[in-house]
Design a protein around this motif. Structure first.
Motif, PDB file in Angstrom:
ATOM      1  N   GLU A  26       0.832  -1.204   0.000  1.00  0.00           N
ATOM      2  CA  GLU A  26       0.000   0.000   0.000  1.00  0.00           C
ATOM      3  C   GLU A  26       0.868   1.256   0.000  1.00  0.00           C
ATOM      4  O   GLU A  26       0.608   2.202  -0.733  1.00  0.00           O
ATOM      5  N   ARG A  27       1.889   1.247   0.848  1.00  0.00           N
ATOM      6  CA  ARG A  27       2.792   2.402   0.888  1.00  0.00           C
ATOM      7  C   ARG A  27       3.418   2.657  -0.481  1.00  0.00           C
ATOM      8  O   ARG A  27       3.401   3.770  -0.999  1.00  0.00           O
ATOM      9  N   SER A  28       3.983   1.605  -1.045  1.00  0.00           N
ATOM     10  CA  SER A  28       4.642   1.746  -2.354  1.00  0.00           C
ATOM     11  C   SER A  28       3.682   2.267  -3.408  1.00  0.00           C
ATOM     12  O   SER A  28       3.967   3.244  -4.108  1.00  0.00           O
ATOM     13  N   ASP A  29       2.532   1.608  -3.505  1.00  0.00           N
ATOM     14  CA  ASP A  29       1.574   2.007  -4.531  1.00  0.00           C
ATOM     15  C   ASP A  29       1.171   3.462  -4.364  1.00  0.00           C
ATOM     16  O   ASP A  29       1.100   4.217  -5.334  1.00  0.00           O
ATOM     17  N   ALA A  30       0.924   3.861  -3.114  1.00  0.00           N
ATOM     18  CA  ALA A  30       0.501   5.237  -2.856  1.00  0.00           C
ATOM     19  C   ALA A  30       1.617   6.219  -3.222  1.00  0.00           C
ATOM     20  O   ALA A  30       1.363   7.263  -3.835  1.00  0.00           O
ATOM     21  N   THR A  31       2.842   5.882  -2.860  1.00  0.00           N
ATOM     22  CA  THR A  31       3.971   6.763  -3.169  1.00  0.00           C
ATOM     23  C   THR A  31       4.172   6.895  -4.668  1.00  0.00           C
ATOM     24  O   THR A  31       4.339   7.999  -5.198  1.00  0.00           O
ATOM     25  N   VAL A  32       4.161   5.757  -5.348  1.00  0.00           N
ATOM     26  CA  VAL A  32       4.324   5.785  -6.805  1.00  0.00           C
ATOM     27  C   VAL A  32       3.223   6.617  -7.441  1.00  0.00           C
ATOM     28  O   VAL A  32       3.471   7.453  -8.310  1.00  0.00           O
ATOM     29  N   ASP A  33       2.007   6.406  -6.965  1.00  0.00           N
ATOM     30  CA  ASP A  33       0.879   7.151  -7.518  1.00  0.00           C
ATOM     31  C   ASP A  33       1.027   8.649  -7.286  1.00  0.00           C
ATOM     32  O   ASP A  33       0.801   9.453  -8.194  1.00  0.00           O
ATOM     33  N   ALA A  39       4.238  14.256 -11.255  1.00  0.00           N
ATOM     34  CA  ALA A  39       5.045  14.332 -12.472  1.00  0.00           C
ATOM     35  C   ALA A  39       4.174  14.677 -13.670  1.00  0.00           C
ATOM     36  O   ALA A  39       4.517  15.550 -14.479  1.00  0.00           O
ATOM     37  N   ARG A  40       3.043  14.026 -13.783  1.00  0.00           N
ATOM     38  CA  ARG A  40       2.141  14.291 -14.902  1.00  0.00           C
ATOM     39  C   ARG A  40       1.725  15.756 -14.922  1.00  0.00           C
ATOM     40  O   ARG A  40       1.712  16.411 -15.965  1.00  0.00           O
ATOM     41  N   ALA A  41       1.396  16.298 -13.736  1.00  0.00           N
ATOM     42  CA  ALA A  41       0.955  17.694 -13.657  1.00  0.00           C
ATOM     43  C   ALA A  41       2.069  18.645 -14.109  1.00  0.00           C
ATOM     44  O   ALA A  41       1.832  19.580 -14.879  1.00  0.00           O
ATOM     45  N   LEU A  42       3.289  18.390 -13.666  1.00  0.00           N
ATOM     46  CA  LEU A  42       4.396  19.297 -13.991  1.00  0.00           C
ATOM     47  C   LEU A  42       4.880  19.114 -15.427  1.00  0.00           C
ATOM     48  O   LEU A  42       5.151  20.081 -16.138  1.00  0.00           O
ATOM     49  N   LYS A  64      13.953  12.587  -2.921  1.00  0.00           N
ATOM     50  CA  LYS A  64      14.552  12.012  -4.120  1.00  0.00           C
ATOM     51  C   LYS A  64      14.892  10.540  -3.916  1.00  0.00           C
ATOM     52  O   LYS A  64      14.867   9.753  -4.853  1.00  0.00           O
ATOM     53  N   GLY A  65      15.214  10.205  -2.661  1.00  0.00           N
ATOM     54  CA  GLY A  65      15.486   8.798  -2.358  1.00  0.00           C
ATOM     55  C   GLY A  65      14.297   7.924  -2.685  1.00  0.00           C
ATOM     56  O   GLY A  65      14.441   6.839  -3.245  1.00  0.00           O
ATOM     57  N   ALA A  66      13.105   8.404  -2.338  1.00  0.00           N
ATOM     58  CA  ALA A  66      11.888   7.649  -2.633  1.00  0.00           C
ATOM     59  C   ALA A  66      11.703   7.512  -4.142  1.00  0.00           C
ATOM     60  O   ALA A  66      11.395   6.428  -4.654  1.00  0.00           O
ATOM     61  N   LEU A  67      11.911   8.620  -4.842  1.00  0.00           N
ATOM     62  CA  LEU A  67      11.733   8.580  -6.295  1.00  0.00           C
ATOM     63  C   LEU A  67      12.666   7.552  -6.927  1.00  0.00           C
ATOM     64  O   LEU A  67      12.227   6.705  -7.715  1.00  0.00           O
ATOM     65  N   TYR A  68      13.935   7.622  -6.547  1.00  0.00           N
ATOM     66  CA  TYR A  68      14.902   6.708  -7.162  1.00  0.00           C
ATOM     67  C   TYR A  68      14.768   5.275  -6.652  1.00  0.00           C
ATOM     68  O   TYR A  68      15.385   4.369  -7.189  1.00  0.00           O
ATOM     69  N   HIS A  69      14.002   5.101  -5.588  1.00  0.00           N
ATOM     70  CA  HIS A  69      13.706   3.730  -5.163  1.00  0.00           C
ATOM     71  C   HIS A  69      12.688   3.078  -6.096  1.00  0.00           C
ATOM     72  O   HIS A  69      12.729   1.871  -6.324  1.00  0.00           O
ATOM     73  N   LYS A  74      14.875   9.937 -14.661  1.00  0.00           N
ATOM     74  CA  LYS A  74      13.836  10.906 -15.027  1.00  0.00           C
ATOM     75  C   LYS A  74      13.047  10.374 -16.221  1.00  0.00           C
ATOM     76  O   LYS A  74      11.821  10.447 -16.263  1.00  0.00           O
ATOM     77  N   ARG A  75      13.769   9.840 -17.174  1.00  0.00           N
ATOM     78  CA  ARG A  75      13.140   9.253 -18.345  1.00  0.00           C
ATOM     79  C   ARG A  75      12.145   8.163 -17.960  1.00  0.00           C
ATOM     80  O   ARG A  75      11.074   8.033 -18.540  1.00  0.00           O
ATOM     81  N   ASP A  76      12.520   7.393 -16.964  1.00  0.00           N
ATOM     82  CA  ASP A  76      11.655   6.303 -16.499  1.00  0.00           C
ATOM     83  C   ASP A  76      10.354   6.858 -15.916  1.00  0.00           C
ATOM     84  O   ASP A  76       9.274   6.299 -16.139  1.00  0.00           O
ATOM     85  N   VAL A  77      10.472   7.946 -15.159  1.00  0.00           N
ATOM     86  CA  VAL A  77       9.276   8.597 -14.616  1.00  0.00           C
ATOM     87  C   VAL A  77       8.366   9.036 -15.768  1.00  0.00           C
ATOM     88  O   VAL A  77       7.159   8.785 -15.757  1.00  0.00           O
TER      89      VAL A  77
END
Lengths: 215, 215
Positions: A26-33, A39-42, A64-69, A74-77
DNA sequence: GGAAAAACATACTGACAGTATGTAAAGTAC
DNA sequence: GTACTTTACATACTGTCAGTATGTTTTTCC
Protein backbone atom coordinates in the motif's frame (compact mmCIF):
# COMPACT_ATOMS: atom_id res chain seq x y z
CA UNK A 1 8.44 20.72 6.55
CA UNK A 2 5.45 22.35 8.08
CA UNK A 3 3.91 23.25 4.75
CA UNK A 4 3.61 19.65 3.59
CA UNK A 5 0.52 18.87 5.64
CA UNK A 6 -3.16 18.48 5.02
CA UNK A 7 -4.84 18.96 1.64
CA UNK A 8 -6.66 15.86 0.42
CA UNK A 9 -5.83 13.93 -2.72
CA UNK A 10 -7.04 16.05 -5.61
CA UNK A 11 -5.35 15.92 -9.01
CA UNK A 12 -1.64 16.43 -8.56
CA UNK A 13 -1.93 18.53 -5.41
CA UNK A 14 0.58 18.11 -2.63
CA UNK A 15 -0.16 15.03 -0.62
CA UNK A 16 -0.08 14.09 3.03
CA UNK A 17 2.94 12.04 4.01
CA UNK A 18 1.47 10.21 6.97
CA UNK A 19 1.64 6.58 6.03
CA UNK A 20 1.94 4.61 9.26
CA UNK A 21 0.17 1.33 9.81
CA UNK A 22 0.04 0.26 6.20
CA UNK A 23 1.25 -2.73 4.29
CA UNK A 24 4.37 -2.18 2.25
CA UNK A 25 2.47 -2.71 -0.95
CA UNK A 26 0.00 0.00 0.00
CA UNK A 27 2.79 2.40 0.89
CA UNK A 28 4.64 1.75 -2.35
CA UNK A 29 1.57 2.01 -4.53
CA UNK A 30 0.50 5.24 -2.86
CA UNK A 31 3.97 6.76 -3.17
CA UNK A 32 4.32 5.78 -6.81
CA UNK A 33 0.88 7.15 -7.52
CA UNK A 34 1.67 10.44 -5.79
CA UNK A 35 4.88 10.75 -7.76
CA UNK A 36 3.26 9.94 -11.09
CA UNK A 37 0.41 12.38 -10.46
CA UNK A 38 2.82 15.13 -9.51
CA UNK A 39 5.05 14.33 -12.47
CA UNK A 40 2.14 14.29 -14.90
CA UNK A 41 0.96 17.69 -13.66
CA UNK A 42 4.40 19.30 -13.99
CA UNK A 43 5.37 17.62 -17.26
CA UNK A 44 2.03 18.64 -18.74
CA UNK A 45 2.32 22.23 -17.59
CA UNK A 46 6.03 23.04 -17.94
CA UNK A 47 7.29 20.32 -20.28
CA UNK A 48 9.78 17.51 -19.73
CA UNK A 49 13.01 19.48 -19.84
CA UNK A 50 11.80 22.32 -17.63
CA UNK A 51 10.57 19.97 -14.91
CA UNK A 52 13.10 18.99 -12.25
CA UNK A 53 12.89 15.81 -10.24
CA UNK A 54 13.12 17.91 -7.09
CA UNK A 55 10.01 19.81 -8.15
CA UNK A 56 8.23 16.50 -8.66
CA UNK A 57 9.36 15.25 -5.26
CA UNK A 58 8.32 18.48 -3.56
CA UNK A 59 4.88 18.33 -5.11
CA UNK A 60 4.47 14.66 -4.24
CA UNK A 61 5.76 15.32 -0.74
CA UNK A 62 8.52 12.71 -0.91
CA UNK A 63 12.29 12.76 -1.19
CA UNK A 64 14.55 12.01 -4.12
CA UNK A 65 15.49 8.80 -2.36
CA UNK A 66 11.89 7.65 -2.63
CA UNK A 67 11.73 8.58 -6.29
CA UNK A 68 14.90 6.71 -7.16
CA UNK A 69 13.71 3.73 -5.16
CA UNK A 70 10.74 3.35 -7.50
CA UNK A 71 12.14 4.76 -10.75
CA UNK A 72 15.49 4.36 -12.42
CA UNK A 73 15.72 7.79 -14.03
CA UNK A 74 13.84 10.91 -15.03
CA UNK A 75 13.14 9.25 -18.35
CA UNK A 76 11.66 6.30 -16.50
CA UNK A 77 9.28 8.60 -14.62
CA UNK A 78 8.19 10.15 -17.89
CA UNK A 79 7.74 6.71 -19.43
CA UNK A 80 5.21 5.79 -16.76
CA UNK A 81 3.39 9.11 -17.15
CA UNK A 82 3.29 8.53 -20.90
CA UNK A 83 1.97 5.01 -20.41
CA UNK A 84 -0.87 6.24 -18.22
CA UNK A 85 -1.71 8.87 -20.81
CA UNK A 86 -1.81 6.26 -23.57
CA UNK A 87 -3.97 3.97 -21.48
CA UNK A 88 -6.44 6.77 -20.91
CA UNK A 89 -6.52 7.68 -24.59
CA UNK A 90 -6.93 4.02 -25.51
CA UNK A 91 -9.98 3.69 -23.28
CA UNK A 92 -11.57 6.73 -24.87
CA UNK A 93 -10.86 5.41 -28.36
CA UNK A 94 -12.10 1.92 -27.51
CA UNK A 95 -15.30 3.36 -26.11
CA UNK A 96 -15.96 5.38 -29.23
CA UNK A 97 -15.16 2.52 -31.58
CA UNK A 98 -17.40 0.13 -29.65
CA UNK A 99 -20.48 2.08 -30.77
CA UNK A 100 -19.84 0.99 -34.35
CA UNK A 101 -18.84 -2.56 -33.60
CA UNK A 102 -20.72 -4.01 -36.55
CA UNK A 103 -19.25 -1.62 -39.11
CA UNK A 104 -15.46 -1.99 -38.79
CA UNK A 105 -14.51 0.95 -40.96
CA UNK A 106 -16.94 3.23 -39.13
CA UNK A 107 -15.48 1.99 -35.87
CA UNK A 108 -12.07 3.18 -37.01
CA UNK A 109 -13.53 6.52 -37.99
CA UNK A 110 -15.20 7.02 -34.64
CA UNK A 111 -12.03 5.94 -32.89
CA UNK A 112 -10.05 8.48 -34.90
CA UNK A 113 -12.53 11.22 -34.13
CA UNK A 114 -12.37 10.41 -30.42
CA UNK A 115 -8.56 10.32 -30.49
CA UNK A 116 -8.48 13.67 -32.23
CA UNK A 117 -10.82 15.30 -29.75
CA UNK A 118 -9.04 13.84 -26.74
CA UNK A 119 -5.71 15.01 -28.17
CA UNK A 120 -6.83 18.63 -28.34
CA UNK A 121 -5.93 19.17 -24.68
CA UNK A 122 -2.64 21.11 -24.60
CA UNK A 123 -1.47 19.08 -21.62
CA UNK A 124 -2.07 15.82 -23.40
CA UNK A 125 -0.30 17.23 -26.44
CA UNK A 126 2.70 18.37 -24.44
CA UNK A 127 3.22 14.85 -23.15
CA UNK A 128 2.20 12.59 -26.02
CA UNK A 129 3.03 14.68 -29.07
CA UNK A 130 5.76 17.16 -28.15
CA UNK A 131 7.93 15.67 -25.39
CA UNK A 132 7.51 11.92 -25.79
CA UNK A 133 9.41 11.58 -29.09
CA UNK A 134 12.50 13.33 -27.79
CA UNK A 135 12.41 11.87 -24.30
CA UNK A 136 11.55 8.28 -25.16
CA UNK A 137 12.53 7.95 -28.80
CA UNK A 138 10.39 6.13 -31.33
CA UNK A 139 11.18 2.71 -29.94
CA UNK A 140 10.52 3.82 -26.38
CA UNK A 141 7.12 5.14 -27.38
CA UNK A 142 6.10 1.91 -29.05
CA UNK A 143 7.41 -0.79 -26.73
CA UNK A 144 4.46 -0.37 -24.39
CA UNK A 145 1.39 -2.50 -24.93
CA UNK A 146 -2.20 -1.44 -25.42
CA UNK A 147 -1.53 1.93 -26.97
CA UNK A 148 -3.52 3.84 -29.56
CA UNK A 149 -1.33 2.84 -32.45
CA UNK A 150 -2.12 -0.81 -31.81
CA UNK A 151 -5.80 0.01 -31.65
CA UNK A 152 -5.57 1.74 -35.00
CA UNK A 153 -3.73 -1.20 -36.51
CA UNK A 154 -6.34 -3.60 -35.17
CA UNK A 155 -9.16 -1.46 -36.51
CA UNK A 156 -7.65 -1.22 -39.98
CA UNK A 157 -6.98 -4.95 -39.98
CA UNK A 158 -10.61 -5.70 -39.16
CA UNK A 159 -11.83 -3.29 -41.81
CA UNK A 160 -9.68 -5.07 -44.38
CA UNK A 161 -10.66 -8.57 -43.23
CA UNK A 162 -14.35 -7.73 -43.27
CA UNK A 163 -14.09 -6.26 -46.73
CA UNK A 164 -15.26 -2.84 -45.54
CA UNK A 165 -12.31 -1.37 -47.40
CA UNK A 166 -10.28 -2.88 -50.26
CA UNK A 167 -7.51 -5.29 -49.34
CA UNK A 168 -4.14 -3.70 -48.61
CA UNK A 169 -1.21 -4.08 -46.24
CA UNK A 170 -2.28 -2.84 -42.82
CA UNK A 171 0.78 -1.01 -41.54
CA UNK A 172 1.13 1.80 -44.09
CA UNK A 173 -2.44 3.02 -43.68
CA UNK A 174 -2.12 2.63 -39.91
CA UNK A 175 0.89 4.89 -39.66
CA UNK A 176 -0.49 7.38 -42.17
CA UNK A 177 -3.66 7.68 -40.13
CA UNK A 178 -1.95 7.84 -36.76
CA UNK A 179 0.49 10.53 -37.85
CA UNK A 180 -2.24 12.50 -39.57
CA UNK A 181 -4.30 12.65 -36.40
CA UNK A 182 -1.43 13.66 -34.13
CA UNK A 183 -0.30 16.55 -36.30
CA UNK A 184 -3.88 17.66 -36.89
CA UNK A 185 -4.56 17.78 -33.17
CA UNK A 186 -1.58 20.06 -32.66
CA UNK A 187 -2.75 22.34 -35.45
CA UNK A 188 -6.37 22.49 -34.33
CA UNK A 189 -5.39 23.38 -30.79
CA UNK A 190 -3.49 26.41 -32.14
CA UNK A 191 -6.19 27.53 -34.58
CA UNK A 192 -7.95 30.83 -34.00
CA UNK A 193 -11.36 29.21 -34.28
CA UNK A 194 -10.80 25.87 -32.66
CA UNK A 195 -14.29 24.34 -33.02
CA UNK A 196 -14.36 25.28 -36.71
CA UNK A 197 -10.91 23.79 -37.27
CA UNK A 198 -11.97 20.59 -35.56
CA UNK A 199 -15.16 20.38 -37.63
CA UNK A 200 -13.24 20.96 -40.86
CA UNK A 201 -10.69 18.32 -39.98
CA UNK A 202 -13.35 15.77 -39.07
CA UNK A 203 -15.10 16.56 -42.34
CA UNK A 204 -11.86 16.06 -44.26
CA UNK A 205 -11.33 12.81 -42.40
CA UNK A 206 -14.86 11.74 -43.34
CA UNK A 207 -14.15 12.48 -47.00
CA UNK A 208 -10.96 10.51 -46.75
CA UNK A 209 -12.62 7.51 -45.11
CA UNK A 210 -15.39 7.47 -47.69
CA UNK A 211 -12.91 7.74 -50.52
CA UNK A 212 -10.81 4.89 -49.13
CA UNK A 213 -13.88 2.70 -48.62
CA UNK A 214 -14.86 3.14 -52.26
CA UNK A 215 -11.36 2.03 -53.27
CA UNK B 1 45.35 23.01 -28.68
CA UNK B 2 47.82 21.04 -30.73
CA UNK B 3 45.18 18.60 -31.94
CA UNK B 4 42.97 21.29 -33.45
CA UNK B 5 45.03 21.71 -36.61
CA UNK B 6 44.78 20.59 -40.20
CA UNK B 7 41.98 18.44 -41.61
CA UNK B 8 40.07 20.26 -44.32
CA UNK B 9 36.41 21.17 -44.14
CA UNK B 10 34.48 17.92 -44.52
CA UNK B 11 31.03 17.47 -43.01
CA UNK B 12 31.16 18.38 -39.35
CA UNK B 13 34.80 17.48 -38.83
CA UNK B 14 36.95 19.57 -36.55
CA UNK B 15 37.99 22.73 -38.26
CA UNK B 16 41.13 24.81 -38.44
CA UNK B 17 41.02 27.92 -36.28
CA UNK B 18 43.48 30.08 -38.20
CA UNK B 19 41.46 33.07 -39.24
CA UNK B 20 43.83 36.02 -39.47
CA UNK B 21 43.55 38.60 -42.22
CA UNK B 22 39.83 38.30 -42.80
CA UNK B 23 36.96 40.70 -42.74
CA UNK B 24 34.75 40.48 -39.66
CA UNK B 25 31.85 39.25 -41.73
CA UNK B 26 33.95 36.41 -43.09
CA UNK B 27 35.13 35.48 -39.61
CA UNK B 28 31.62 35.52 -38.20
CA UNK B 29 30.10 33.58 -41.06
CA UNK B 30 32.81 30.96 -40.91
CA UNK B 31 32.52 30.57 -37.15
CA UNK B 32 28.74 30.32 -37.25
CA UNK B 33 28.98 27.80 -40.05
CA UNK B 34 31.51 25.71 -38.14
CA UNK B 35 29.30 25.76 -35.07
CA UNK B 36 26.15 24.86 -36.96
CA UNK B 37 27.90 22.03 -38.78
CA UNK B 38 29.30 20.64 -35.54
CA UNK B 39 25.96 21.05 -33.81
CA UNK B 40 24.06 19.36 -36.61
CA UNK B 41 26.45 16.39 -36.53
CA UNK B 42 26.15 15.93 -32.77
CA UNK B 43 22.42 16.62 -32.52
CA UNK B 44 21.82 14.18 -35.36
CA UNK B 45 23.97 11.47 -33.81
CA UNK B 46 23.36 11.79 -30.06
CA UNK B 47 20.16 13.81 -29.87
CA UNK B 48 19.47 17.26 -28.50
CA UNK B 49 19.50 16.48 -24.78
CA UNK B 50 22.62 14.34 -24.88
CA UNK B 51 24.64 16.95 -26.77
CA UNK B 52 26.49 19.49 -24.66
CA UNK B 53 27.44 22.93 -25.89
CA UNK B 54 31.01 22.19 -24.87
CA UNK B 55 31.02 19.18 -27.16
CA UNK B 56 29.77 21.39 -29.98
CA UNK B 57 32.44 23.99 -29.27
CA UNK B 58 35.18 21.37 -29.09
CA UNK B 59 34.13 19.91 -32.43
CA UNK B 60 33.90 23.33 -34.03
CA UNK B 61 37.23 24.33 -32.50
CA UNK B 62 35.87 27.45 -30.81
CA UNK B 63 35.11 28.51 -27.24
CA UNK B 64 31.80 28.89 -25.46
CA UNK B 65 32.32 32.62 -25.62
CA UNK B 66 32.21 32.44 -29.40
CA UNK B 67 29.08 30.34 -29.34
CA UNK B 68 27.26 32.70 -27.01
CA UNK B 69 28.42 35.65 -29.10
CA UNK B 70 26.49 34.27 -32.07
CA UNK B 71 23.67 32.37 -30.37
CA UNK B 72 21.51 33.21 -27.42
CA UNK B 73 20.99 29.70 -26.07
CA UNK B 74 21.27 25.99 -26.80
CA UNK B 75 17.74 26.12 -28.11
CA UNK B 76 18.78 28.91 -30.46
CA UNK B 77 21.58 26.75 -31.86
CA UNK B 78 19.14 23.93 -32.44
CA UNK B 79 16.69 26.33 -34.08
CA UNK B 80 19.27 27.25 -36.70
CA UNK B 81 20.18 23.60 -37.28
CA UNK B 82 16.49 22.82 -37.68
CA UNK B 83 16.05 25.70 -40.11
CA UNK B 84 18.88 24.46 -42.29
CA UNK B 85 17.38 21.00 -42.27
CA UNK B 86 14.01 22.35 -43.31
CA UNK B 87 15.57 24.42 -46.06
CA UNK B 88 17.32 21.37 -47.42
CA UNK B 89 14.15 19.29 -47.30
CA UNK B 90 12.24 22.12 -48.96
CA UNK B 91 14.67 22.21 -51.86
CA UNK B 92 14.32 18.49 -52.40
CA UNK B 93 10.53 18.70 -52.28
CA UNK B 94 10.45 21.71 -54.59
CA UNK B 95 12.65 19.92 -57.07
CA UNK B 96 10.43 16.86 -57.11
CA UNK B 97 7.23 18.87 -57.40
CA UNK B 98 8.63 20.95 -60.26
CA UNK B 99 8.61 17.89 -62.53
CA UNK B 100 4.82 17.87 -62.42
CA UNK B 101 4.29 21.61 -62.65
CA UNK B 102 1.34 21.31 -65.00
CA UNK B 103 -0.56 18.81 -62.86
CA UNK B 104 -0.88 20.39 -59.42
CA UNK B 105 -2.17 17.33 -57.59
CA UNK B 106 0.59 15.17 -59.07
CA UNK B 107 3.07 17.82 -58.00
CA UNK B 108 1.90 17.43 -54.41
CA UNK B 109 2.20 13.67 -54.68
CA UNK B 110 5.75 13.84 -55.98
CA UNK B 111 6.61 16.36 -53.31
CA UNK B 112 5.22 14.02 -50.66
CA UNK B 113 7.14 11.08 -52.04
CA UNK B 114 10.33 13.10 -52.05
CA UNK B 115 9.72 14.35 -48.51
CA UNK B 116 9.09 10.81 -47.35
CA UNK B 117 12.27 9.47 -48.92
CA UNK B 118 14.41 12.32 -47.64
CA UNK B 119 12.95 11.83 -44.18
CA UNK B 120 14.05 8.21 -43.99
CA UNK B 121 17.53 9.24 -42.84
CA UNK B 122 17.74 8.56 -39.09
CA UNK B 123 19.75 11.73 -38.58
CA UNK B 124 17.15 13.85 -40.31
CA UNK B 125 14.47 12.12 -38.25
CA UNK B 126 16.27 12.71 -34.99
CA UNK B 127 16.35 16.44 -35.66
CA UNK B 128 13.09 17.15 -37.47
CA UNK B 129 10.75 14.52 -36.06
CA UNK B 130 11.99 13.48 -32.63
CA UNK B 131 13.82 16.39 -31.02
CA UNK B 132 12.35 19.47 -32.69
CA UNK B 133 8.88 19.25 -31.12
CA UNK B 134 10.20 19.09 -27.58
CA UNK B 135 13.05 21.53 -28.06
CA UNK B 136 11.26 24.18 -30.12
CA UNK B 137 7.61 23.55 -29.41
CA UNK B 138 4.95 23.64 -32.10
CA UNK B 139 5.09 27.39 -32.49
CA UNK B 140 8.87 27.40 -32.62
CA UNK B 141 8.83 24.84 -35.41
CA UNK B 142 6.41 26.82 -37.50
CA UNK B 143 7.57 30.40 -37.12
CA UNK B 144 10.34 29.92 -39.65
CA UNK B 145 9.63 30.70 -43.27
CA UNK B 146 10.00 28.46 -46.30
CA UNK B 147 9.46 25.16 -44.59
CA UNK B 148 7.91 21.98 -45.92
CA UNK B 149 4.55 22.56 -44.29
CA UNK B 150 4.15 25.79 -46.24
CA UNK B 151 5.07 23.97 -49.44
CA UNK B 152 2.42 21.38 -48.74
CA UNK B 153 -0.17 24.05 -48.04
CA UNK B 154 0.73 25.83 -51.27
CA UNK B 155 0.52 22.61 -53.24
CA UNK B 156 -2.88 21.70 -51.84
CA UNK B 157 -4.14 25.22 -52.48
CA UNK B 158 -3.07 25.05 -56.11
CA UNK B 159 -4.66 21.65 -56.53
CA UNK B 160 -7.93 23.02 -55.19
CA UNK B 161 -7.78 26.22 -57.26
CA UNK B 162 -7.03 24.33 -60.45
CA UNK B 163 -9.88 21.93 -59.81
CA UNK B 164 -7.54 18.93 -59.73
CA UNK B 165 -9.25 17.90 -56.50
CA UNK B 166 -12.69 18.90 -55.20
CA UNK B 167 -12.97 22.20 -53.37
CA UNK B 168 -12.27 22.07 -49.64
CA UNK B 169 -10.57 24.12 -46.94
CA UNK B 170 -6.81 23.84 -47.41
CA UNK B 171 -5.49 23.59 -43.87
CA UNK B 172 -7.07 20.33 -42.68
CA UNK B 173 -5.80 18.29 -45.60
CA UNK B 174 -2.41 20.00 -45.34
CA UNK B 175 -1.90 18.99 -41.72
CA UNK B 176 -3.30 15.52 -42.26
CA UNK B 177 -0.84 14.95 -45.08
CA UNK B 178 2.12 16.48 -43.31
CA UNK B 179 1.58 14.47 -40.15
CA UNK B 180 0.95 11.29 -42.09
CA UNK B 181 4.28 11.60 -43.88
CA UNK B 182 6.32 12.34 -40.77
CA UNK B 183 5.00 9.40 -38.80
CA UNK B 184 5.29 7.10 -41.80
CA UNK B 185 8.92 8.04 -42.30
CA UNK B 186 9.68 7.10 -38.70
CA UNK B 187 7.93 3.77 -39.12
CA UNK B 188 9.54 2.90 -42.45
CA UNK B 189 13.00 3.61 -41.11
CA UNK B 190 12.40 1.04 -38.35
CA UNK B 191 10.85 -1.61 -40.60
CA UNK B 192 12.66 -4.90 -41.13
CA UNK B 193 12.38 -4.59 -44.89
CA UNK B 194 12.79 -0.90 -45.43
CA UNK B 195 12.47 -0.73 -49.25
CA UNK B 196 9.31 -2.84 -49.11
CA UNK B 197 7.83 -0.65 -46.39
CA UNK B 198 8.60 2.45 -48.42
CA UNK B 199 7.04 0.96 -51.54
CA UNK B 200 3.92 -0.05 -49.65
CA UNK B 201 3.56 3.38 -48.10
CA UNK B 202 4.02 5.13 -51.43
CA UNK B 203 1.42 2.78 -52.92
CA UNK B 204 -0.99 3.58 -50.10
CA UNK B 205 -0.31 7.28 -50.65
CA UNK B 206 -1.03 6.80 -54.36
CA UNK B 207 -4.35 5.14 -53.55
CA UNK B 208 -5.18 7.97 -51.19
CA UNK B 209 -4.32 10.67 -53.73
CA UNK B 210 -6.37 8.99 -56.43
CA UNK B 211 -9.30 8.57 -54.09
CA UNK B 212 -9.16 12.22 -53.03
CA UNK B 213 -8.92 13.38 -56.64
CA UNK B 214 -12.07 11.45 -57.54
CA UNK B 215 -13.83 13.18 -54.62
C1' DG C 1 47.61 55.92 -35.19
C1' DG C 2 44.01 55.67 -31.91
C1' DA C 3 39.25 55.06 -30.25
C1' DA C 4 35.37 52.08 -30.66
C1' DA C 5 33.26 47.98 -31.57
C1' DA C 6 33.08 43.32 -32.93
C1' DA C 7 34.82 38.64 -32.21
C1' DC C 8 36.33 35.97 -29.62
C1' DA C 9 38.46 33.32 -24.93
C1' DT C 10 38.57 32.05 -19.81
C1' DA C 11 36.81 31.59 -15.31
C1' DC C 12 33.05 31.19 -12.67
C1' DT C 13 28.00 30.13 -10.82
C1' DG C 14 23.67 27.85 -10.07
C1' DA C 15 20.69 24.17 -11.18
C1' DC C 16 20.00 19.64 -11.60
C1' DA C 17 20.31 14.34 -12.64
C1' DG C 18 22.17 10.78 -10.50
C1' DT C 19 24.74 8.31 -6.44
C1' DA C 20 26.22 6.87 -1.84
C1' DT C 21 24.97 6.09 2.42
C1' DG C 22 22.16 6.21 6.45
C1' DT C 23 17.60 5.23 8.98
C1' DA C 24 12.90 3.79 10.04
C1' DA C 25 9.12 0.84 9.12
C1' DA C 26 7.26 -3.57 7.64
C1' DG C 27 7.84 -8.53 6.90
C1' DT C 28 9.55 -13.17 8.53
C1' DA C 29 11.25 -16.95 11.38
C1' DC C 30 11.26 -18.73 15.74
C1' DG D 1 7.43 -11.04 21.43
C1' DT D 2 12.23 -10.99 19.84
C1' DA D 3 16.01 -11.11 16.52
C1' DC D 4 17.01 -10.57 11.83
C1' DT D 5 16.14 -9.28 6.97
C1' DT D 6 14.24 -6.62 3.53
C1' DT D 7 11.72 -2.86 1.81
C1' DA D 8 10.85 1.97 1.73
C1' DC D 9 12.22 5.67 2.27
C1' DA D 10 15.54 10.27 3.63
C1' DT D 11 19.94 13.16 3.50
C1' DA D 12 24.25 14.53 1.81
C1' DC D 13 27.15 14.65 -1.76
C1' DT D 14 29.23 14.70 -6.83
C1' DG D 15 29.80 15.62 -11.71
C1' DT D 16 27.91 17.78 -15.58
C1' DC D 17 26.27 21.39 -17.97
C1' DA D 18 23.69 25.79 -19.52
C1' DG D 19 24.35 30.25 -18.89
C1' DT D 20 27.07 34.57 -17.20
C1' DA D 21 30.75 37.86 -16.17
C1' DT D 22 34.73 39.56 -17.49
C1' DG D 23 39.07 39.85 -19.91
C1' DT D 24 41.74 39.90 -24.43
C1' DT D 25 42.58 40.13 -29.31
C1' DT D 26 41.36 41.51 -33.91
C1' DT D 27 39.05 44.45 -37.24
C1' DT D 28 36.90 48.90 -38.50
C1' DC D 29 36.69 53.64 -39.31
C1' DC D 30 37.89 58.22 -38.54
Amino acid sequence: MGDAQGCGTQEGARVSRVRSRQTQRERSDATVDDLVRAARALFAEDGYAATSLEAICDRAGVSKGALYHHFSSKRDVFRVVYEREQEHLSEVVRGAAAKEAERPWEAVFEGCRAFLEASLDPQVQRITQLDAPGALGWEGMRELSGNCLELTRLGVARAVESGAIPARPVDPLTFLLYGALGESALAIARAKDQPAALAETVAELRTLFDALARG
